[in-house]
Enzyme design. Structure first.
Site, PDB file in Angstrom:
ATOM      1  N   GLY A   1     -15.604  -3.035   2.561  1.00  0.00           N
ATOM      2  CA  GLY A   1     -16.076  -2.038   1.598  1.00  0.00           C
ATOM      3  C   GLY A   1     -15.508  -0.662   1.847  1.00  0.00           C
ATOM      4  O   GLY A   1     -15.877   0.298   1.156  1.00  0.00           O
TER       5      GLY A   1
ATOM      6  N   ARG B   1       0.825  -1.215   0.000  1.00  0.00           N
ATOM      7  CA  ARG B   1       0.000   0.000   0.000  1.00  0.00           C
ATOM      8  C   ARG B   1       0.861   1.266   0.000  1.00  0.00           C
ATOM      9  O   ARG B   1       0.387   2.342   0.355  1.00  0.00           O
ATOM     10  CB  ARG B   1      -0.935   0.004   1.213  1.00  0.00           C
ATOM     11  CG  ARG B   1      -2.068  -1.009   1.129  1.00  0.00           C
ATOM     12  CD  ARG B   1      -3.162  -0.654   2.111  1.00  0.00           C
ATOM     13  NE  ARG B   1      -4.218  -1.647   2.171  1.00  0.00           N
ATOM     14  CZ  ARG B   1      -5.276  -1.676   1.360  1.00  0.00           C
ATOM     15  NH1 ARG B   1      -5.394  -0.777   0.416  1.00  0.00           N
ATOM     16  NH2 ARG B   1      -6.196  -2.613   1.501  1.00  0.00           N
ATOM     17  N   ASP B   2       2.122   1.142  -0.382  1.00  0.00           N
ATOM     18  CA  ASP B   2       3.011   2.310  -0.338  1.00  0.00           C
ATOM     19  C   ASP B   2       2.587   3.398  -1.317  1.00  0.00           C
ATOM     20  O   ASP B   2       2.056   3.122  -2.395  1.00  0.00           O
ATOM     21  CB  ASP B   2       4.453   1.881  -0.633  1.00  0.00           C
ATOM     22  CG  ASP B   2       5.044   1.143   0.551  1.00  0.00           C
ATOM     23  OD1 ASP B   2       4.571   1.380   1.680  1.00  0.00           O
ATOM     24  OD2 ASP B   2       5.955   0.320   0.357  1.00  0.00           O
TER      25      ASP B   2
ATOM     26  N   VAL C   1     -11.429 -13.280   4.282  1.00  0.00           N
ATOM     27  CA  VAL C   1     -11.946 -14.372   3.441  1.00  0.00           C
ATOM     28  C   VAL C   1     -12.654 -13.797   2.217  1.00  0.00           C
ATOM     29  O   VAL C   1     -12.740 -14.449   1.173  1.00  0.00           O
ATOM     30  CB  VAL C   1     -12.908 -15.343   4.184  1.00  0.00           C
ATOM     31  CG1 VAL C   1     -12.211 -16.100   5.274  1.00  0.00           C
ATOM     32  CG2 VAL C   1     -14.123 -14.627   4.717  1.00  0.00           C
TER      33      VAL C   1
ATOM     34  N   GLY D   1      -6.692  -0.016  -6.767  1.00  0.00           N
ATOM     35  CA  GLY D   1      -7.905   0.722  -6.440  1.00  0.00           C
ATOM     36  C   GLY D   1      -7.681   2.229  -6.421  1.00  0.00           C
ATOM     37  O   GLY D   1      -6.856   2.759  -7.174  1.00  0.00           O
TER      38      GLY D   1
ATOM     39  N   ARG E   1     -25.121 -11.690  18.102  1.00  0.00           N
ATOM     40  CA  ARG E   1     -23.744 -12.123  17.877  1.00  0.00           C
ATOM     41  C   ARG E   1     -23.193 -11.403  16.658  1.00  0.00           C
ATOM     42  O   ARG E   1     -23.952 -10.981  15.783  1.00  0.00           O
ATOM     43  CB  ARG E   1     -23.689 -13.630  17.606  1.00  0.00           C
ATOM     44  CG  ARG E   1     -24.051 -14.495  18.788  1.00  0.00           C
ATOM     45  CD  ARG E   1     -22.899 -14.572  19.782  1.00  0.00           C
ATOM     46  NE  ARG E   1     -23.111 -15.619  20.768  1.00  0.00           N
ATOM     47  CZ  ARG E   1     -23.821 -15.475  21.872  1.00  0.00           C
ATOM     48  NH1 ARG E   1     -24.422 -14.317  22.135  1.00  0.00           N
ATOM     49  NH2 ARG E   1     -23.950 -16.469  22.725  1.00  0.00           N
TER      50      ARG E   1
ATOM     51  N   ASP F   1     -14.272  -3.359  -3.225  1.00  0.00           N
ATOM     52  CA  ASP F   1     -15.191  -2.325  -2.719  1.00  0.00           C
ATOM     53  C   ASP F   1     -16.093  -1.739  -3.802  1.00  0.00           C
ATOM     54  O   ASP F   1     -17.092  -1.098  -3.490  1.00  0.00           O
ATOM     55  CB  ASP F   1     -14.394  -1.177  -2.078  1.00  0.00           C
ATOM     56  CG  ASP F   1     -13.479  -1.656  -0.966  1.00  0.00           C
ATOM     57  OD1 ASP F   1     -13.703  -2.757  -0.448  1.00  0.00           O
ATOM     58  OD2 ASP F   1     -12.531  -0.923  -0.618  1.00  0.00           O
TER      59      ASP F   1
HETATM   60  O1  F6P Z   1      -9.998  -1.768  -0.275  1.00  0.00           O
HETATM   61  C1  F6P Z   1     -10.174  -3.112  -0.086  1.00  0.00           C
HETATM   62  C2  F6P Z   1     -10.285  -3.430   1.364  1.00  0.00           C
HETATM   63  O2  F6P Z   1     -10.445  -4.809   1.437  1.00  0.00           O
HETATM   64  C3  F6P Z   1     -11.380  -2.688   2.124  1.00  0.00           C
HETATM   65  O3  F6P Z   1     -12.638  -3.249   1.934  1.00  0.00           O
HETATM   66  C4  F6P Z   1     -10.880  -2.751   3.537  1.00  0.00           C
HETATM   67  O4  F6P Z   1     -11.312  -1.655   4.273  1.00  0.00           O
HETATM   68  C5  F6P Z   1      -9.397  -2.665   3.360  1.00  0.00           C
HETATM   69  O5  F6P Z   1      -9.106  -3.121   2.057  1.00  0.00           O
HETATM   70  C6  F6P Z   1      -8.608  -3.461   4.372  1.00  0.00           C
HETATM   71  O6  F6P Z   1      -7.284  -3.436   3.967  1.00  0.00           O
HETATM   72  P1  F6P Z   1      -5.956  -3.918   4.676  1.00  0.00           P
HETATM   73  O7  F6P Z   1      -6.337  -4.477   6.005  1.00  0.00           O
HETATM   74  O8  F6P Z   1      -5.368  -4.928   3.752  1.00  0.00           O
HETATM   75  O9  F6P Z   1      -5.096  -2.710   4.739  1.00  0.00           O
END
Ligand code: F6P
Length: 378
Positions: A183, A79-80, A303, A115, A296, A140
């Protein structure tokens, strides 16, 4: 940059969260680029990180074979951010480094699969003069200017299957089961899976809920003889008050001018976000108190992103990948390849980067959910 008549050399990378269909898109692009247009293809490892560190490998026919059905990404991801790349001395703008690598490697273009964050990184590289094409990937479905994104259809299948399954426990134990669905700040996945999985209540970020409304829907069901309820709740859904706090914190970040104000505003936003992280559990406690039923929580988590892509995502990823290779051959860059109906259409990256496609409150899916009696919490 590269001479005109030489074989084109193209780099490809996957960035952001992994998503079903990434390998199908790499294959769709790669087979078209190499097989049809005789281009040379290299894959950068781990998203932007590999691009900055110039870590890549050749992607030949063998590397592209057998990956259509494989989950995750064969290239790795991260995610850099290219303009705030993490180093031991703090974040550094690595755009000049990427430009240098691009020229040294003799690249003619970079294909970036990702994305919203990736669209912004792609825009930064376009602004620096590089030939870039972006392909819209995310579970998402929140990318502007495209009907849909690869990964979404598969994640919707997984979340729908989960909702089908939690119905068993819900009706057997006469419980409320809240199923938290990913999402980010968009409700597409929860809304789609909620409709497909017959959730009794669907809570999405675009429609802040009140506990009273959710509890009233559940009590109505009890009156009619249903002693259980399944609630599809988006990870970004909030009650009206929490959403107001969150939006106010975001506005503070936007309004902050000095570095000190920015630091303080960001710290406040982090704080608000952290406090709200367990919102499904909070709602479960509130619903127990308001309805007398046991509640709950099931958090679906990763997943939803894992495993083999659904057929719809394989088709989408293949056709967008193949269309991206056509665009490279035509010399058409600075675009995202959008899905519009059956067409794959180039859209200027500046129309995509920094925008988020949320569920409009008057969207047909919302109207349909309301008509079949699903509670939306408002
Ligand atoms: O953008 C995709 C996504 O799966 C989102 O739905 C979620 O908020 C996020 O990535 C979680 O990302 P990570 O935990 O991999 O940084």
């Amino acid at each position: 940059m590269a001479a005109k008549n030489k074989q084109k050399k193209i780099g490809i990378l996957t960035a952001g969260g992994d998503s079903p269909g990434l390998n199908a898109a790499i294959r769709g692009f790669g087979k078209t680029a190499a097989g049809h247009y005789h281009m040379e293809l290299v894959g950068f490892r781990d998203g932007i990180t590999g691009l900055v560190e110039n870590r890549f490998e050749a992607l030949d026919g063998r590397a592209l074979s057998g990956i259509l059905t494989v989950g995750g990404t064969i290239l790795g991801t991260s995610r850099d951010k290219v303009h705030k790349f993490p180093t031991a001395d703090g974040p550094v703008d690595m755009v000049p480094q990427v430009v240098q690598n691009y020229e040294k490697d003799g690249l003619d273009a970079i294909i970036m699969l990702g994305g919203g964050g990736t669209a912004k990184n792609a825009m930064r590289l376009v602004d620096a003069g590089l030939n870039v094409i972006h392909l819209p990937k995310t579970i998402d479905n929140d990318i502007a200017e495209t009907d849909t994104t690869f990964g979404f259809a598969t994640a919707m299948e997984v979340a729908t299957d989960a909702l089908d399954r939690v119905h068993s426990t819900a009706h057997s134990h006469h419980r409320i089961i809240l199923t938290e669905i990913m999402g980010h700040r968009a409700g597409w996945l929860t809304l789609g899976a909620g409709i497909a999985g017959g959730a009794d209540i669907i809570l999405i970020p675009e429609i802040p809920y009140t506990v009273n409304s959710v509890a009233a829907t559940i009590r109505e069901r009890t009156k009619r003889g249903s002693t259980f309820s399944v609630v599809a709740v988006a990870e970004g859904a909030r009650d009206v008050d929490d959403m107001a706090d969150y939006e106010a914190a975001r506005l503070l970040v936007k309004a902050a001018k000095t570095p000190e104000q920015q630091r303080a505003a960001r710290a406040h936003l982090r704080n608000v976000t952290d406090t709200q992280r367990e919102h499904s559990f909070k709602l479960a406690r509130e619903l127990e108190a308001a309805t007398g039923l046991e509640a709950r929580v099931t958090i679906l988590g990763y997943v939803q992103r894992g495993g083999s892509p659904a057929a719809a995502d394989r088709v989408l990823a293949t056709r967008l990948g193949a269309a991206a290779a056509d665009l490279v051959a035509q010399g058409h860059f600075g675009v995202m390849v959008a899905a519009k109906g059956d067409e794959a259409v180039p859209v200027p990256l500046e129309d995509v980067a920094g925008k988020t496609k949320l569920v409009p409150p008057d969207h047909a899916w919302i109207a349909a959910a309301r008509k079949v009696g699903t509670g939306l919490g408002d």
